[in-house]
Scaffold this motif. Sequence first.
Motif, PDB file in Angstrom:
ATOM      1  N   MET A  70       0.844  -1.172   0.000  1.00  0.00           N
ATOM      2  CA  MET A  70       0.000   0.000   0.000  1.00  0.00           C
ATOM      3  C   MET A  70       0.890   1.236   0.000  1.00  0.00           C
ATOM      4  SD  MET A  70      -2.893   1.228   2.735  1.00  0.00           S
ATOM      5  CE  MET A  70      -4.063  -0.046   2.329  1.00  0.00           C
ATOM      6  N   GLY A  71       0.531   2.215  -0.795  1.00  0.00           N
ATOM      7  CA  GLY A  71       1.310   3.437  -0.902  1.00  0.00           C
ATOM      8  C   GLY A  71       0.989   4.435   0.197  1.00  0.00           C
ATOM      9  N   LYS A  72       1.558   5.606   0.058  1.00  0.00           N
ATOM     10  CA  LYS A  72       1.325   6.676   1.021  1.00  0.00           C
ATOM     11  C   LYS A  72      -0.071   7.248   0.849  1.00  0.00           C
ATOM     12  CE  LYS A  72       6.115   8.076   1.138  1.00  0.00           C
ATOM     13  NZ  LYS A  72       7.086   9.167   0.929  1.00  0.00           N
ATOM     14  N   VAL A  73      -0.605   7.744   1.938  1.00  0.00           N
ATOM     15  CA  VAL A  73      -1.910   8.378   1.927  1.00  0.00           C
ATOM     16  C   VAL A  73      -1.755   9.770   2.543  1.00  0.00           C
ATOM     17  CG1 VAL A  73      -4.271   8.282   2.819  1.00  0.00           C
ATOM     18  CG2 VAL A  73      -3.105   6.176   2.165  1.00  0.00           C
ATOM     19  N   PHE A  74      -2.272  10.774   1.864  1.00  0.00           N
ATOM     20  CA  PHE A  74      -2.240  12.139   2.373  1.00  0.00           C
ATOM     21  C   PHE A  74      -3.644  12.524   2.797  1.00  0.00           C
ATOM     22  CE2 PHE A  74       1.334  11.766  -0.464  1.00  0.00           C
ATOM     23  CZ  PHE A  74       2.349  12.374   0.246  1.00  0.00           C
ATOM     24  N   LEU A  79     -10.947   7.429  14.273  1.00  0.00           N
ATOM     25  CA  LEU A  79     -12.141   6.762  13.748  1.00  0.00           C
ATOM     26  C   LEU A  79     -13.112   7.721  13.065  1.00  0.00           C
ATOM     27  CD1 LEU A  79     -12.825   4.270  16.683  1.00  0.00           C
ATOM     28  CD2 LEU A  79     -11.795   3.764  14.456  1.00  0.00           C
ATOM     29  N   LYS A  80     -13.231   8.941  13.582  1.00  0.00           N
ATOM     30  CA  LYS A  80     -14.193   9.901  13.033  1.00  0.00           C
ATOM     31  C   LYS A  80     -13.640  10.740  11.884  1.00  0.00           C
ATOM     32  CE  LYS A  80     -17.500  11.086  16.600  1.00  0.00           C
ATOM     33  NZ  LYS A  80     -17.950  12.186  17.483  1.00  0.00           N
ATOM     34  N   HIS A  81     -12.336  11.053  11.930  1.00  0.00           N
ATOM     35  CA  HIS A  81     -11.806  12.032  10.992  1.00  0.00           C
ATOM     36  C   HIS A  81     -10.807  11.470   9.980  1.00  0.00           C
ATOM     37  CE1 HIS A  81     -13.651  15.413  13.149  1.00  0.00           C
ATOM     38  NE2 HIS A  81     -13.349  14.742  14.247  1.00  0.00           N
ATOM     39  N   ILE A  82     -10.075  10.453  10.354  1.00  0.00           N
ATOM     40  CA  ILE A  82      -9.040   9.949   9.446  1.00  0.00           C
ATOM     41  C   ILE A  82      -9.534   8.762   8.629  1.00  0.00           C
ATOM     42  CG2 ILE A  82      -6.732   8.933   9.283  1.00  0.00           C
ATOM     43  CD1 ILE A  82      -5.965  10.609  11.737  1.00  0.00           C
ATOM     44  N   ILE A  83     -10.076   7.764   9.286  1.00  0.00           N
ATOM     45  CA  ILE A  83     -10.506   6.545   8.583  1.00  0.00           C
ATOM     46  C   ILE A  83     -11.503   6.843   7.464  1.00  0.00           C
ATOM     47  CG2 ILE A  83     -11.680   4.313   8.823  1.00  0.00           C
ATOM     48  CD1 ILE A  83      -8.804   4.353   9.926  1.00  0.00           C
ATOM     49  N   PRO A  84     -12.522   7.681   7.692  1.00  0.00           N
ATOM     50  CA  PRO A  84     -13.442   7.965   6.581  1.00  0.00           C
ATOM     51  C   PRO A  84     -12.765   8.624   5.384  1.00  0.00           C
ATOM     52  CG  PRO A  84     -14.423   8.628   8.660  1.00  0.00           C
ATOM     53  CD  PRO A  84     -12.991   8.279   8.948  1.00  0.00           C
ATOM     54  N   LYS A  85     -11.789   9.482   5.640  1.00  0.00           N
ATOM     55  CA  LYS A  85     -11.075  10.135   4.541  1.00  0.00           C
ATOM     56  C   LYS A  85     -10.195   9.144   3.787  1.00  0.00           C
ATOM     57  CE  LYS A  85     -11.058  14.683   6.620  1.00  0.00           C
ATOM     58  NZ  LYS A  85     -10.277  15.838   7.044  1.00  0.00           N
ATOM     59  N   VAL A  86      -9.563   8.254   4.506  1.00  0.00           N
ATOM     60  CA  VAL A  86      -8.709   7.257   3.862  1.00  0.00           C
ATOM     61  C   VAL A  86      -9.559   6.304   3.041  1.00  0.00           C
ATOM     62  CG1 VAL A  86      -7.142   5.312   4.268  1.00  0.00           C
ATOM     63  CG2 VAL A  86      -6.878   7.434   5.574  1.00  0.00           C
ATOM     64  N   LYS A  87     -10.684   5.860   3.578  1.00  0.00           N
ATOM     65  CA  LYS A  87     -11.572   4.964   2.828  1.00  0.00           C
ATOM     66  C   LYS A  87     -12.078   5.645   1.572  1.00  0.00           C
ATOM     67  CE  LYS A  87     -13.293   1.923   6.440  1.00  0.00           C
ATOM     68  NZ  LYS A  87     -14.488   1.456   7.155  1.00  0.00           N
ATOM     69  N   LYS A  88     -12.426   6.926   1.659  1.00  0.00           N
ATOM     70  CA  LYS A  88     -12.921   7.665   0.503  1.00  0.00           C
ATOM     71  C   LYS A  88     -11.839   7.753  -0.570  1.00  0.00           C
ATOM     72  CE  LYS A  88     -14.857  12.088  -0.884  1.00  0.00           C
ATOM     73  NZ  LYS A  88     -15.216  13.428  -0.491  1.00  0.00           N
ATOM     74  N   ASP A  89     -10.616   8.090  -0.170  1.00  0.00           N
ATOM     75  CA  ASP A  89      -9.510   8.179  -1.119  1.00  0.00           C
ATOM     76  C   ASP A  89      -9.208   6.822  -1.742  1.00  0.00           C
ATOM     77  OD1 ASP A  89      -9.248  10.866  -0.654  1.00  0.00           O
ATOM     78  OD2 ASP A  89      -7.532  10.672   0.699  1.00  0.00           O
ATOM     79  N   MET A  90      -9.269   5.771  -0.963  1.00  0.00           N
ATOM     80  CA  MET A  90      -8.952   4.441  -1.478  1.00  0.00           C
ATOM     81  C   MET A  90     -10.015   3.980  -2.473  1.00  0.00           C
ATOM     82  SD  MET A  90      -6.056   3.763  -0.262  1.00  0.00           S
ATOM     83  CE  MET A  90      -5.882   2.069  -0.736  1.00  0.00           C
TER      84      MET A  90
END
Length: 56
Positions: free
Chosen positions: A1-5, A33-44
Motif C-alpha cells: 500500500m502506498g502513502k496516503v495524504f 475513527l471519526k476524521h481519518i478513517i473515513p477520509k482514507v476509505k474515501k480516497d482508497m
Amino acid sequence: MGKVFVSFDESEQLLLKSIYYDEDPDEALEFVLKHIIPKVKKDMSCLANTLSAQKG
C-alpha cells in the motif's frame, strides 16, 4: 500500500493539537475513527475505481 495524504480543516487541526497536548488515548482513537478513517476509505475507493477503469 502506498502513502496516503489526509488534509484537515482548521477545526480538525485544533482538535488534533488538543489531543496531542492532553495525551488522551481515548480522544485520539475517536479522532482517528471519526476524521481519518473515513477520509482514507474515501480516497482508497476513488483510487480503486481509477485503477479498475485503467485495466478495462
